[in-house]
Motif scaffolding. Structure first.
Motif, PDB file in Angstrom:
ATOM      1  N   ARG A  63       8.266   7.509   8.068  1.00 33.98           N
ATOM      2  CA  ARG A  63       7.691   8.787   7.578  1.00 33.98           C
ATOM      3  C   ARG A  63       6.121   8.510   7.298  1.00 33.98           C
ATOM      4  O   ARG A  63       5.180   9.502   7.202  1.00 33.98           O
ATOM      5  N   ASN A  64       5.723   7.173   7.220  1.00 34.57           N
ATOM      6  CA  ASN A  64       4.321   6.809   6.757  1.00 34.57           C
ATOM      7  C   ASN A  64       3.892   5.723   7.738  1.00 34.57           C
ATOM      8  O   ASN A  64       2.584   5.651   7.441  1.00 34.57           O
ATOM      9  N   PHE A  65       4.444   4.942   8.546  1.00 34.50           N
ATOM     10  CA  PHE A  65       3.859   4.130   9.422  1.00 34.50           C
ATOM     11  C   PHE A  65       4.163   4.354  10.868  1.00 34.50           C
ATOM     12  O   PHE A  65       5.393   4.379  11.175  1.00 34.50           O
ATOM     13  N   TRP A  66       3.311   4.241  11.565  1.00 36.64           N
ATOM     14  CA  TRP A  66       3.509   4.530  13.115  1.00 36.64           C
ATOM     15  C   TRP A  66       2.482   3.425  13.883  1.00 36.64           C
ATOM     16  O   TRP A  66       1.365   3.288  13.539  1.00 36.64           O
ATOM     17  N   ALA A  67       2.856   2.990  15.109  1.00 40.73           N
ATOM     18  CA  ALA A  67       2.209   2.281  15.970  1.00 40.73           C
ATOM     19  C   ALA A  67       2.329   2.613  17.509  1.00 40.73           C
ATOM     20  O   ALA A  67       3.409   2.916  17.675  1.00 40.73           O
ATOM     21  N   VAL A  72      10.441   0.662  10.960  1.00 43.16           N
ATOM     22  CA  VAL A  72      11.713   0.973  10.624  1.00 43.16           C
ATOM     23  C   VAL A  72      11.769   1.098   8.999  1.00 43.16           C
ATOM     24  O   VAL A  72      12.560   2.016   8.525  1.00 43.16           O
ATOM     25  N   ALA A  73      11.115   0.356   8.290  1.00 43.20           N
ATOM     26  CA  ALA A  73      10.936   0.556   6.646  1.00 43.20           C
ATOM     27  C   ALA A  73      10.372   1.649   6.427  1.00 43.20           C
ATOM     28  O   ALA A  73      10.462   2.124   5.301  1.00 43.20           O
ATOM     29  N   PHE A 126       0.980  -1.326   0.057  1.00 44.29           N
ATOM     30  CA  PHE A 126      -0.034   0.013  -0.084  1.00 44.29           C
ATOM     31  C   PHE A 126       0.882   1.204  -0.045  1.00 44.29           C
ATOM     32  O   PHE A 126       0.591   2.028  -0.529  1.00 44.29           O
ATOM     33  N   LEU A 127       1.901   1.277   0.912  1.00 43.70           N
ATOM     34  CA  LEU A 127       2.612   2.603   0.771  1.00 43.70           C
ATOM     35  C   LEU A 127       3.455   2.635  -0.301  1.00 43.70           C
ATOM     36  O   LEU A 127       3.627   3.844  -0.681  1.00 43.70           O
ATOM     37  N   ARG A 128       4.069   1.771  -0.732  1.00 44.99           N
ATOM     38  CA  ARG A 128       4.823   1.779  -2.098  1.00 44.99           C
ATOM     39  C   ARG A 128       3.951   1.950  -3.307  1.00 44.99           C
ATOM     40  O   ARG A 128       4.219   3.071  -4.109  1.00 44.99           O
ATOM     41  N   ALA A 129       2.853   1.514  -3.179  1.00 44.43           N
ATOM     42  CA  ALA A 129       1.942   2.067  -4.271  1.00 44.43           C
ATOM     43  C   ALA A 129       1.342   3.543  -4.256  1.00 44.43           C
ATOM     44  O   ALA A 129       1.316   4.112  -5.026  1.00 44.43           O
ATOM     45  N   SER A 130       1.321   3.928  -2.836  1.00 46.97           N
ATOM     46  CA  SER A 130       0.861   5.292  -2.884  1.00 46.97           C
ATOM     47  C   SER A 130       2.284   6.083  -2.852  1.00 46.97           C
ATOM     48  O   SER A 130       1.970   7.540  -3.078  1.00 46.97           O
ATOM     49  N   ASP A 131       3.284   5.658  -3.281  1.00 51.63           N
ATOM     50  CA  ASP A 131       4.536   6.641  -3.634  1.00 51.63           C
ATOM     51  C   ASP A 131       4.859   7.356  -2.501  1.00 51.63           C
ATOM     52  O   ASP A 131       5.189   8.669  -2.439  1.00 51.63           O
ATOM     53  N   GLY A 132       4.602   6.996  -1.153  1.00 52.54           N
ATOM     54  CA  GLY A 132       4.676   7.816   0.158  1.00 52.54           C
ATOM     55  C   GLY A 132       3.588   8.857   0.325  1.00 52.54           C
ATOM     56  O   GLY A 132       3.984   9.747   1.189  1.00 52.54           O
TER      57      GLY A 132
END
Length: 154
Positions: free
Chosen positions: A124-128, A120-121, A85-91
Motif C-alpha cells: 500500500r506504500n511502495f511501488w516501482a 511485497v512488504a 521511513f515507511l515504518r516511521a510514517s506509520d503507513g
C-alpha cells in the motif's frame, strides 16, 4: 574542493548553467493539455498515479524517484531507508520509484531484488515501475509528486 572538472569550472568568470533538463514551456503546455497543471491538476495526477500504482487513492504524502536505476544516482541509498521511513510514517506516506535498469547491470539487478522485496512488504506504500523498460509517463509522475526524491553519490 577538488573535482575532476575543477580546472574547467574555474576557467569561467561567472556561474553558468546548461539547459539539460526539460523544455519548460513545452512541459507546461503538455501539463495543461492533460489537465494536470496547477494545484487541481496535481491532485488529479496524484489520484491517477495512486490508482495505477496502489489501486486506491489515499490522502498521504507521495514521494517519487524518477530516473535511471544506476550506482551514480544512488538508488541503493533510497532503497536502504525505505523500510525505516515507511515504518516511521506509520503507513502515512507512499513512495513510487520509476526507473530503468540497464540489461546485465549487477547494481541494477541488486536494486531490482530489493525493490521486489519492498513491494511485497509494503504493497500500500511502495511501488516501482517495471525495471526492464523505460517508464513511459514521467509527466504524470512529476505532476503527481508531493516530493521528489533525488539520492546521489555526488
Amino acid at each position: 574542493a577538488t573535482t575532476p572538472n575543477s580546472t574547467l569550472l574555474r576557467s569561467f568568470a561567472f556561474p553558468f548553467a546548461c539547459p539539460l533538463g526539460l523544455p519548460l514551456e513545452a512541459h507546461r503546455q503538455r501539463l495543461h493539455e492533460r489537465g494536470i497543471a496547477g494545484l487541481r491538476g496535481h491532485l488529479r495526477a496524484k489520484e491517477q498515479l495512486q490508482l495505477a500504482c496502489f489501486g486506491a487513492v489515499r490522502d498521504v504524502p507521495l514521494f517519487v524517484f524518477l530516473g535511471r536505476v544506476t550506482h551514480q544516482k544512488g538508488v541503493h541509498l533510497l532503497l536502504e531507508c525505505v523500510s525505516a521511513f515507511l515504518r516511521a510514517s506509520d503507513g502515512r506516506a507512499q513512495l513510487v520509484v520509476c526507473g530503468q535498469v540497464a540489461a546485465g547491470d549487477a547494481y541494477g539487478v541488486r536494486c531490482a531484488q530489493q525493490i521486489a522485496a519492498l513491494r511485497v512488504a509494503f504493497p500500500r506504500n511502495f511501488w516501482a515501475s517495471g525495471l526492464a523498460r523505460r517508464f513511459q509517463d514521467g509527466l504524470l509522475v512529476t505532476a503527481a509528486a508531493d516530493f521528489g526524491v533525488m539520492p546521489s553519490l555526488f
